[in-house]
Scaffold this active site. Structure first.
Site, PDB file in Angstrom:
ATOM      1  N   GLU A 114       0.822  -1.200   0.000  1.00 26.34           N
ATOM      2  CA  GLU A 114       0.000   0.000   0.000  1.00 26.34           C
ATOM      3  C   GLU A 114       0.858   1.253   0.000  1.00 26.34           C
ATOM      4  O   GLU A 114       1.978   1.252   0.527  1.00 26.34           O
ATOM      5  CB  GLU A 114      -0.891   0.017   1.254  1.00 26.34           C
ATOM      6  CG  GLU A 114      -1.853  -1.145   1.337  1.00 26.34           C
ATOM      7  CD  GLU A 114      -2.382  -1.346   2.749  1.00 26.34           C
ATOM      8  OE1 GLU A 114      -3.595  -1.183   2.956  1.00 26.34           O
ATOM      9  OE2 GLU A 114      -1.576  -1.683   3.649  1.00 26.34           O
ATOM     10  N   GLU A 200     -10.053   6.208   6.783  1.00 28.53           N
ATOM     11  CA  GLU A 200      -9.883   4.932   7.480  1.00 28.53           C
ATOM     12  C   GLU A 200     -10.040   5.153   8.977  1.00 28.53           C
ATOM     13  O   GLU A 200      -9.495   6.108   9.536  1.00 28.53           O
ATOM     14  CB  GLU A 200      -8.505   4.337   7.193  1.00 28.53           C
ATOM     15  CG  GLU A 200      -8.228   3.027   7.910  1.00 28.53           C
ATOM     16  CD  GLU A 200      -6.952   2.332   7.434  1.00 28.53           C
ATOM     17  OE1 GLU A 200      -6.608   1.290   8.012  1.00 28.53           O
ATOM     18  OE2 GLU A 200      -6.314   2.834   6.482  1.00 28.53           O
TER      19      GLU A 200
END
Length: 276
Positions: A114, A200
Site C-alpha cells: 500500500e 480509514e
C-alpha cells in the site's frame, strides 16, 4: 445516493471490552477483496471493513463526494477516486470528526502493498513503528516518509504530512518519485488496483464527509511544469535550505531549491532532486 453498511458484534464488544486505540495499528490486517466497489458519478469507489466489530455505513454522494459513519469499528477503509493509479494532482475537501484513530490519505492498494500519502490523522503516527526513509517537502508542508512491514513481505509506504489538513491538493508524483529514489518500489502504480482519497478508522468511532476531484497542473501548489533552475549541487549556509534527504528541485517542484550546509542538491531523476 446509495449506501453500504456493515454490522459486526464480536464477543469482546458484547462484554464491553474493546482493544485500546493505541494498540489498534498492530492488529491491522492485510487488505483483501473489498466488501464493495464500483463506479459512481464518474468516480471509482471502494468500501472495505475487516468485520471484527462495530458498524460502518458508507454513502456515495454527487460527483466525487462521499460520507462514512462508524461506531466502535475494528478497521475499515472507504473513499472515492480512480480505478487506475496515476501520478495525479488530487484535490480534496471536507471534514473528519473522530476523537480517536483515523487516517485521511491518498491511498493505493495492491496485493503487494500500500501507499499512503497521509494528510490528516488522529492519535497514532504510523511512522512511529516504521523504518525512516527521510522526508520531503511538497504542497506547503514537510512529509515524514517511512516504510512499514506488515509481515509476510507485505509493505506500506507512508508520507505523513506534518501540517495536518482536511482540504487541499496533493501532487502525488512528488511522493511516488521519492519512493522510487529510496528503493521503495515494491508497490508500483502499475500494480495498484485503485487510487482513492480514503477515510480509514480503526478502534474508534467517528464520521467524515469528503469530496474528491482531479486538479489541473495550474491549480496545484506544486505542479509547475518547469524544472528547477538551481544547479544540481547548490548548498546554503544560512539554514534556509532543505535538510538532509529533503527534496530540492525537479519537474513540478516549487519548494526549497538549496540545501543546508554541508549537503548539496543532487538530481535523482528529472522529477526529483535531493539533498545529499
Amino acid at each position: 445516493m446509495f449506501s453500504f453498511s456493515t454490522a459486526f458484534f464480536a464477543s469482546t464488544l458484547a462484554a464491553g471490552i474493546l482493544a485500546s486505540p493505541a494498540a489498534a495499528p498492530s492488529a491491522l490486517t492485510k487488505r483483501n477483496t473489498p466488501n464493495s466497489s464500483g463506479t459512481n458519478n464518474g468516480f471509482f469507489y471502494q468500501f472495505w471493513d475487516d468485520g471484527s466489530s462495530g458498524t460502518t455505513t458508507y454513502t456515495n454522494g454527487p460527483a466525487g463526494e462521499y460520507s462514512v459513519n462508524w461506531q466502535n469499528v475494528g478497521d475499515f477503509t472507504a473513499g472515492k477516486g480512480w480505478s487506475q493509479a496515476e501520478p495525479r494532482n488530487i484535490s480534496f475537501s471536507g471534514s473528519v470528526n473522530c476523537g480517536g484513530n483515523f487516517y485521511l490519505a491518498v491511498y493505493t492498494w495492491s496485493t503487494q502493498g500500500e501507499n499512503y500519502i497521509l494528510e490528516d490523522y488522529g492519535t497514532y503516527n504510523p511512522c512511529s513503528g516504521g523504518t525512516s526513509k527521510g522526508s520531503l517537502y511538497s504542497d506547503g508542508s514537510e512529509y515524514q516518509v517511512c516504510l512499514v512491514d506488515r509481515g509476510n513481505n507485505y509493505l506500506q509506504n507512508w508520507s505523513v504530512r506534518q501540517n495536518k489538513r482536511t482540504s487541499g491538493t496533493v501532487t502525488t508524483a512528488n511522493h511516488y518519485n521519492y519512493y522510487q529514489s529510496q528503493g521503495m518500489n515494491h508497490n508500483p502504480l502499475s500494480s495498484a488496483v485503485y487510487q482513492i482519497v480514503s477515510t480509514e478508522g480503526y478502534g474508534s468511532s467517528g464520521s467524515a464527509d469528503i469530496t474528491v476531484s482531479e486538479a489541473s497542473p495550474s491549480t496545484s501548489s506544486s505542479a509547475s511544469t518547469t524544472s528547477s533552475t538551481s544547479p544540481a549541487t547548490t548548498s546554503s549556509s544560512s539554514g534556509t535550505g532543505a535538510s538532509q534527504w529533503g527534496q530540492c528541485g525537479g519537474i513540478g517542484w516549487n519548494g526549497p531549491t538549496t540545501c543546508v550546509s554541508p549537503y548539496t542538491c543532487q538530481q535523482i531523476n528529472p522529477y526529483y532532486y535531493q539533498c545529499l
